[in-house]
Design a protein around this motif. Sequence first.
Motif, PDB file in Angstrom:
ATOM      1  N   GLN A  24      -1.228   2.818  11.469  1.00 30.46           N
ATOM      2  CA  GLN A  24      -0.239   3.838  11.811  1.00 30.46           C
ATOM      3  C   GLN A  24       1.074   3.188  12.227  1.00 30.46           C
ATOM      4  O   GLN A  24       2.158   3.681  11.880  1.00 30.46           O
ATOM      5  N   GLN A  25       0.992   2.079  12.957  1.00 28.83           N
ATOM      6  CA  GLN A  25       2.207   1.357  13.345  1.00 28.83           C
ATOM      7  C   GLN A  25       2.938   0.837  12.112  1.00 28.83           C
ATOM      8  O   GLN A  25       4.174   0.898  12.035  1.00 28.83           O
ATOM      9  N   VAL A  26       2.161   0.319  11.154  1.00 26.90           N
ATOM     10  CA  VAL A  26       2.768  -0.169   9.912  1.00 26.90           C
ATOM     11  C   VAL A  26       3.444   0.985   9.173  1.00 26.90           C
ATOM     12  O   VAL A  26       4.584   0.870   8.702  1.00 26.90           O
ATOM     13  N   LYS A  27       2.740   2.110   9.080  1.00 32.10           N
ATOM     14  CA  LYS A  27       3.295   3.275   8.387  1.00 32.10           C
ATOM     15  C   LYS A  27       4.563   3.774   9.076  1.00 32.10           C
ATOM     16  O   LYS A  27       5.564   4.078   8.410  1.00 32.10           O
ATOM     17  N   ASP A  28       4.538   3.853  10.398  1.00 27.80           N
ATOM     18  CA  ASP A  28       5.709   4.320  11.149  1.00 27.80           C
ATOM     19  C   ASP A  28       6.896   3.381  10.957  1.00 27.80           C
ATOM     20  O   ASP A  28       8.046   3.829  10.833  1.00 27.80           O
ATOM     21  N   THR A  29       6.624   2.078  10.941  1.00 26.97           N
ATOM     22  CA  THR A  29       7.691   1.095  10.735  1.00 26.97           C
ATOM     23  C   THR A  29       8.295   1.250   9.347  1.00 26.97           C
ATOM     24  O   THR A  29       9.519   1.176   9.170  1.00 26.97           O
ATOM     25  N   CYS A  30       7.427   1.479   8.354  1.00 25.68           N
ATOM     26  CA  CYS A  30       7.922   1.701   6.987  1.00 25.68           C
ATOM     27  C   CYS A  30       8.811   2.938   6.931  1.00 25.68           C
ATOM     28  O   CYS A  30       9.910   2.911   6.359  1.00 25.68           O
ATOM     29  N   ALA A  31       8.329   4.032   7.530  1.00 25.45           N
ATOM     30  CA  ALA A  31       9.086   5.289   7.501  1.00 25.45           C
ATOM     31  C   ALA A  31      10.439   5.137   8.189  1.00 25.45           C
ATOM     32  O   ALA A  31      11.455   5.672   7.716  1.00 25.45           O
ATOM     33  N   ALA A  32      10.462   4.393   9.286  1.00 26.12           N
ATOM     34  CA  ALA A  32      11.706   4.215  10.040  1.00 26.12           C
ATOM     35  C   ALA A  32      12.732   3.398   9.271  1.00 26.12           C
ATOM     36  O   ALA A  32      13.934   3.473   9.548  1.00 26.12           O
ATOM     37  N   ASN A  33      12.260   2.621   8.306  1.00 26.26           N
ATOM     38  CA  ASN A  33      13.164   1.749   7.552  1.00 26.26           C
ATOM     39  C   ASN A  33      13.300   2.160   6.085  1.00 26.26           C
ATOM     40  O   ASN A  33      13.800   1.390   5.266  1.00 26.26           O
ATOM     41  N   GLY A  34      12.833   3.367   5.757  1.00 24.04           N
ATOM     42  CA  GLY A  34      12.970   3.859   4.392  1.00 24.04           C
ATOM     43  C   GLY A  34      12.148   3.098   3.377  1.00 24.04           C
ATOM     44  O   GLY A  34      12.557   2.932   2.225  1.00 24.04           O
ATOM     45  N   VAL A  35      10.978   2.629   3.797  1.00 26.75           N
ATOM     46  CA  VAL A  35      10.115   1.818   2.934  1.00 26.75           C
ATOM     47  C   VAL A  35       8.855   2.606   2.584  1.00 26.75           C
ATOM     48  O   VAL A  35       8.244   3.238   3.450  1.00 26.75           O
ATOM     49  N   LEU A  36       8.458   2.576   1.325  1.00 22.00           N
ATOM     50  CA  LEU A  36       7.221   3.234   0.913  1.00 22.00           C
ATOM     51  C   LEU A  36       6.020   2.426   1.399  1.00 22.00           C
ATOM     52  O   LEU A  36       5.986   1.202   1.279  1.00 22.00           O
ATOM     53  N   PHE A  37       5.037   3.127   1.931  1.00 19.75           N
ATOM     54  CA  PHE A  37       3.819   2.498   2.448  1.00 19.75           C
ATOM     55  C   PHE A  37       2.717   2.671   1.409  1.00 19.75           C
ATOM     56  O   PHE A  37       2.270   3.783   1.134  1.00 19.75           O
ATOM     57  N   ILE A  38       2.273   1.558   0.816  1.00 18.35           N
ATOM     58  CA  ILE A  38       1.285   1.595  -0.258  1.00 18.35           C
ATOM     59  C   ILE A  38       0.014   0.878   0.188  1.00 18.35           C
ATOM     60  O   ILE A  38       0.070  -0.242   0.691  1.00 18.35           O
ATOM     61  N   LEU A  39      -1.125   1.535   0.008  1.00 15.90           N
ATOM     62  CA  LEU A  39      -2.415   0.909   0.295  1.00 15.90           C
ATOM     63  C   LEU A  39      -3.056   0.436  -1.002  1.00 15.90           C
ATOM     64  O   LEU A  39      -3.218   1.217  -1.941  1.00 15.90           O
ATOM     65  N   ASP A  40      -3.414  -0.833  -1.040  1.00 18.12           N
ATOM     66  CA  ASP A  40      -4.147  -1.387  -2.173  1.00 18.12           C
ATOM     67  C   ASP A  40      -5.623  -1.052  -1.966  1.00 18.12           C
ATOM     68  O   ASP A  40      -6.296  -1.660  -1.140  1.00 18.12           O
ATOM     69  N   GLU A  41      -6.130  -0.086  -2.725  1.00 16.20           N
ATOM     70  CA  GLU A  41      -7.515   0.358  -2.577  1.00 16.20           C
ATOM     71  C   GLU A  41      -8.366  -0.009  -3.795  1.00 16.20           C
ATOM     72  O   GLU A  41      -9.335   0.670  -4.113  1.00 16.20           O
ATOM     73  N   VAL A  42      -7.996  -1.087  -4.462  1.00 20.26           N
ATOM     74  CA  VAL A  42      -8.775  -1.525  -5.614  1.00 20.26           C
ATOM     75  C   VAL A  42     -10.218  -1.824  -5.203  1.00 20.26           C
ATOM     76  O   VAL A  42     -11.160  -1.543  -5.943  1.00 20.26           O
ATOM     77  N   VAL A  43     -10.403  -2.380  -4.016  1.00 20.88           N
ATOM     78  CA  VAL A  43     -11.750  -2.679  -3.515  1.00 20.88           C
ATOM     79  C   VAL A  43     -12.262  -1.590  -2.579  1.00 20.88           C
ATOM     80  O   VAL A  43     -13.410  -1.155  -2.673  1.00 20.88           O
ATOM     81  N   THR A  44     -11.425  -1.117  -1.672  1.00 18.03           N
ATOM     82  CA  THR A  44     -11.890  -0.170  -0.650  1.00 18.03           C
ATOM     83  C   THR A  44     -12.060   1.247  -1.171  1.00 18.03           C
ATOM     84  O   THR A  44     -12.797   2.043  -0.583  1.00 18.03           O
ATOM     85  N   GLY A  45     -11.388   1.585  -2.270  1.00 18.54           N
ATOM     86  CA  GLY A  45     -11.526   2.922  -2.826  1.00 18.54           C
ATOM     87  C   GLY A  45     -12.960   3.205  -3.237  1.00 18.54           C
ATOM     88  O   GLY A  45     -13.572   2.413  -3.955  1.00 18.54           O
ATOM     89  N   PHE A  46     -13.518   4.310  -2.748  1.00 16.77           N
ATOM     90  CA  PHE A  46     -14.895   4.719  -3.041  1.00 16.77           C
ATOM     91  C   PHE A  46     -15.923   3.738  -2.474  1.00 16.77           C
ATOM     92  O   PHE A  46     -17.063   3.690  -2.929  1.00 16.77           O
TER      93      PHE A  46
END
Length: 219
Positions: A19-41
Amino acid sequence: DVYKRQIPYNRTITREFLQQVKDTCAANGVLFILDEVVTGFRLALGGAQQFFDIQADFVTLSKGIAAGMPLSAIAGPAKHLSRLSELQVSTTFGGEMLSLAVCEAVLREYKSTNYIEHIASLGRLLRAGVNAHARATGSTLEVIGYDAVPFFRFSKDIPEHIQKMIPFQAGMARRGVILRRDLNFISAVHTHEQVEHTIAAAGEVLRELASTSAKASAA
């Protein structure tokens, strides 16, 4: 700007951290992307997003989305995905339909079975069993990480870990268990009996290695 975060396997992280990472991204106009190639499903039916109760701007998916067939996907809110129409996207296998059919079947299987809890429970069993043998033999081996993605670690120092992991892998292979060097995966086809066999084999190998080490020290 884009910030892409891969969920680490050699340690567990918290929702608060993401959440801290996401908030920092939002505050700086940066898209927050999760790499879920392994964690997905794997971590949950909805991947790390569901597991950590957090929504990314984009997630990348592959592997589990089609049981290993050559398929990948980008998912996210319509407000972001709609911008992709402004780009030229070209794929070599864009017309390949078999993987899409497999994807449909796989997702249906995930939804209609207890697949997620199955792999998680086997992962917990494996971690508890192997770690118990490690403690009993005085080994530095520790199985850590998320339930469905057990991570074998002898040391945080990578060269030392590799040096100790090689004879352990060899001993396990002689007992019919093939392990990756560190990160391993529990799948739907694995059974309770297979995990119990793996735990027993790990105990035998760790005792064998401890005996060899003791003899070398006494020589």
